[in-house]
Motif scaffolding. Structure first.
Motif, PDB file in Angstrom:
ATOM      1  N   ILE A  87     -25.905  -2.433 -74.171  1.00 44.14           N
ATOM      2  CA  ILE A  87     -26.042  -3.772 -74.751  1.00 44.14           C
ATOM      3  C   ILE A  87     -25.670  -3.757 -76.233  1.00 44.14           C
ATOM      4  CG2 ILE A  87     -27.723  -5.577 -75.370  1.00 44.14           C
ATOM      5  CD1 ILE A  87     -29.110  -4.900 -72.647  1.00 44.14           C
ATOM      6  N   GLU A  88     -26.094  -2.722 -76.964  1.00 43.99           N
ATOM      7  CA  GLU A  88     -25.742  -2.607 -78.383  1.00 43.99           C
ATOM      8  C   GLU A  88     -24.227  -2.534 -78.563  1.00 43.99           C
ATOM      9  OE1 GLU A  88     -27.901   0.841 -79.652  1.00 43.99           O
ATOM     10  OE2 GLU A  88     -29.813  -0.237 -79.774  1.00 43.99           O
ATOM     11  N   ILE A  89     -23.563  -1.756 -77.710  1.00 43.05           N
ATOM     12  CA  ILE A  89     -22.105  -1.642 -77.784  1.00 43.05           C
ATOM     13  C   ILE A  89     -21.464  -2.993 -77.479  1.00 43.05           C
ATOM     14  CG2 ILE A  89     -20.072  -0.618 -76.677  1.00 43.05           C
ATOM     15  CD1 ILE A  89     -21.841   1.933 -76.265  1.00 43.05           C
ATOM     16  N   SER A  90     -21.967  -3.673 -76.451  1.00 45.30           N
ATOM     17  CA  SER A  90     -21.447  -4.984 -76.083  1.00 45.30           C
ATOM     18  C   SER A  90     -21.599  -5.983 -77.226  1.00 45.30           C
ATOM     19  CB  SER A  90     -22.171  -5.482 -74.830  1.00 45.30           C
ATOM     20  OG  SER A  90     -21.736  -6.761 -74.490  1.00 45.30           O
ATOM     21  N   GLU A  91     -22.758  -5.973 -77.884  1.00 40.26           N
ATOM     22  CA  GLU A  91     -22.987  -6.884 -79.008  1.00 40.26           C
ATOM     23  C   GLU A  91     -22.067  -6.548 -80.178  1.00 40.26           C
ATOM     24  OE1 GLU A  91     -27.201  -6.544 -79.635  1.00 40.26           O
ATOM     25  OE2 GLU A  91     -27.642  -8.102 -78.148  1.00 40.26           O
ATOM     26  N   ARG A  92     -21.839  -5.256 -80.405  1.00 36.69           N
ATOM     27  CA  ARG A  92     -20.935  -4.843 -81.482  1.00 36.69           C
ATOM     28  C   ARG A  92     -19.515  -5.345 -81.205  1.00 36.69           C
ATOM     29  NH1 ARG A  92     -19.867   1.307 -83.776  1.00 36.69           N
ATOM     30  NH2 ARG A  92     -18.026   0.753 -84.984  1.00 36.69           N
ATOM     31  N   LEU A  93     -19.079  -5.227 -79.961  1.00 33.07           N
ATOM     32  CA  LEU A  93     -17.754  -5.722 -79.592  1.00 33.07           C
ATOM     33  C   LEU A  93     -17.677  -7.235 -79.759  1.00 33.07           C
ATOM     34  CD1 LEU A  93     -17.146  -3.561 -76.396  1.00 33.07           C
ATOM     35  CD2 LEU A  93     -15.916  -3.381 -78.577  1.00 33.07           C
ATOM     36  N   ASP A  94     -18.727  -7.924 -79.345  1.00 31.03           N
ATOM     37  CA  ASP A  94     -18.768  -9.379 -79.469  1.00 31.03           C
ATOM     38  C   ASP A  94     -18.639  -9.807 -80.928  1.00 31.03           C
ATOM     39  OD1 ASP A  94     -19.144 -12.086 -78.520  1.00 31.03           O
ATOM     40  OD2 ASP A  94     -21.184 -11.956 -79.280  1.00 31.03           O
ATOM     41  N   LYS A  95     -19.361  -9.114 -81.813  1.00 29.89           N
ATOM     42  CA  LYS A  95     -19.298  -9.449 -83.238  1.00 29.89           C
ATOM     43  C   LYS A  95     -17.914  -9.195 -83.816  1.00 29.89           C
ATOM     44  CE  LYS A  95     -24.156  -8.948 -84.087  1.00 29.89           C
ATOM     45  NZ  LYS A  95     -25.213  -8.005 -84.307  1.00 29.89           N
ATOM     46  N   GLY A  97     -15.257  -9.712 -82.177  1.00 29.44           N
ATOM     47  CA  GLY A  97     -14.335 -10.632 -81.511  1.00 29.44           C
ATOM     48  C   GLY A  97     -13.567  -9.965 -80.384  1.00 29.44           C
ATOM     49  N   ALA A  98     -14.090  -8.832 -79.905  1.00 26.69           N
ATOM     50  CA  ALA A  98     -13.437  -8.077 -78.834  1.00 26.69           C
ATOM     51  C   ALA A  98     -14.198  -8.254 -77.524  1.00 26.69           C
ATOM     52  CB  ALA A  98     -13.370  -6.592 -79.213  1.00 26.69           C
ATOM     53  N   ASP A  99     -13.544  -7.868 -76.449  1.00 22.87           N
ATOM     54  CA  ASP A  99     -14.133  -8.009 -75.121  1.00 22.87           C
ATOM     55  C   ASP A  99     -14.426  -6.653 -74.503  1.00 22.87           C
ATOM     56  OD1 ASP A  99     -14.076 -10.939 -74.580  1.00 22.87           O
ATOM     57  OD2 ASP A  99     -11.957 -10.662 -75.022  1.00 22.87           O
ATOM     58  N   LEU A 100     -15.291  -6.667 -73.497  1.00 23.04           N
ATOM     59  CA  LEU A 100     -15.648  -5.467 -72.750  1.00 23.04           C
ATOM     60  C   LEU A 100     -15.256  -5.682 -71.293  1.00 23.04           C
ATOM     61  CD1 LEU A 100     -17.114  -2.718 -72.391  1.00 23.04           C
ATOM     62  CD2 LEU A 100     -19.217  -4.030 -72.039  1.00 23.04           C
ATOM     63  N   VAL A 101     -14.586  -4.666 -70.729  1.00 28.63           N
ATOM     64  CA  VAL A 101     -14.206  -4.706 -69.330  1.00 28.63           C
ATOM     65  C   VAL A 101     -14.705  -3.430 -68.668  1.00 28.63           C
ATOM     66  CG1 VAL A 101     -12.280  -4.721 -67.686  1.00 28.63           C
ATOM     67  CG2 VAL A 101     -12.143  -6.086 -69.785  1.00 28.63           C
TER      68      VAL A 101
END
Length: 192
Positions: A87-95, A97-101
């Protein structure tokens, strides 16, 4: 659009799981090709447990991914063995402006998040300096917080460290939303 692959195996998994680094890379490359992304980099951690937060390949991948890019993994277990860390990695990507697949779990934020971003809608936590508009979807500026962000950026441009910026903001009476002094990590998000 650029995609960055993060692939990982631990020594034990190489012998038993059969999802080798090459197999993971091939899956990510196929996803990128199918979805119109350029595979701009492949980062790996070989023989390193997913429970370790300190992984050079993951750190490099997260540094490389920028706005509009996607971090692609074969499965979430390759990214992390901890839900909290994932979740921390996902939030970092979101901040950023990147996406997670994640190919195995069929998690792909590129379509839904890009649609929301294009409409100016929120795609994660409400960032400092913004608030939800009356419709509960769009974001609007919070003038007082925007003033603090501008001051933090000015101090950063002047060469002050994150901690020094936090101290200067505290001296000026600026506080975080929780009423406390800004932490260095909060300053980092403001000046990024």
């Amino acid at each position: 659009m650029k995609a960055y692959a993060y692939i990982r195996v631990s020594t034990e998994e190489q012998a038993t799981d059969g999802v080798s680094l090459d197999a993971q890379k091939a899956k990510v490359a196929a996803w990128a090709d199918l979805n119109g992304y350029e595979l701009a980099g492949v980062f790996m951690d070989a023989g390193i447990s997913g429970t370790k937060a300190d992984r050079p390949g993951l750190a490099a991948a997260l540094s490389a991914v920028g706005k509009g890019d996607a971090l692609v993994v074969y499965s979430l277990s390759r990214l992390s063995r901890s839900t909290k860390h994932t979740i921390e990695i996902s939030e970092r990507l979101d901040k950023a402006g990147a996406d997670l697949v994640s190919i195995s779990e069929k998690i792909d934020t590129t379509t839904a998040m890009q649609h929301k971003k294009a409409k100016g809608e929120r795609v994660g936590a409400v960032p400092y300096g913004k608030a939800l508009a009356g419709d509960g979807v769009a974001l609007v500026d919070v003038p007082a917080e925007q003033e603090i962000i501008a001051e933090a950026r000015r101090l950063h441009t002047a060469g002050l460290s994150l901690r020094k910026i936090a101290a200067v903001l505290a001296e000026k009476g600026f506080k975080a939303r929780n009423g406390k002094v800004f932490a260095a990590t909060q300053i980092q998000r403001m000046v990024a």
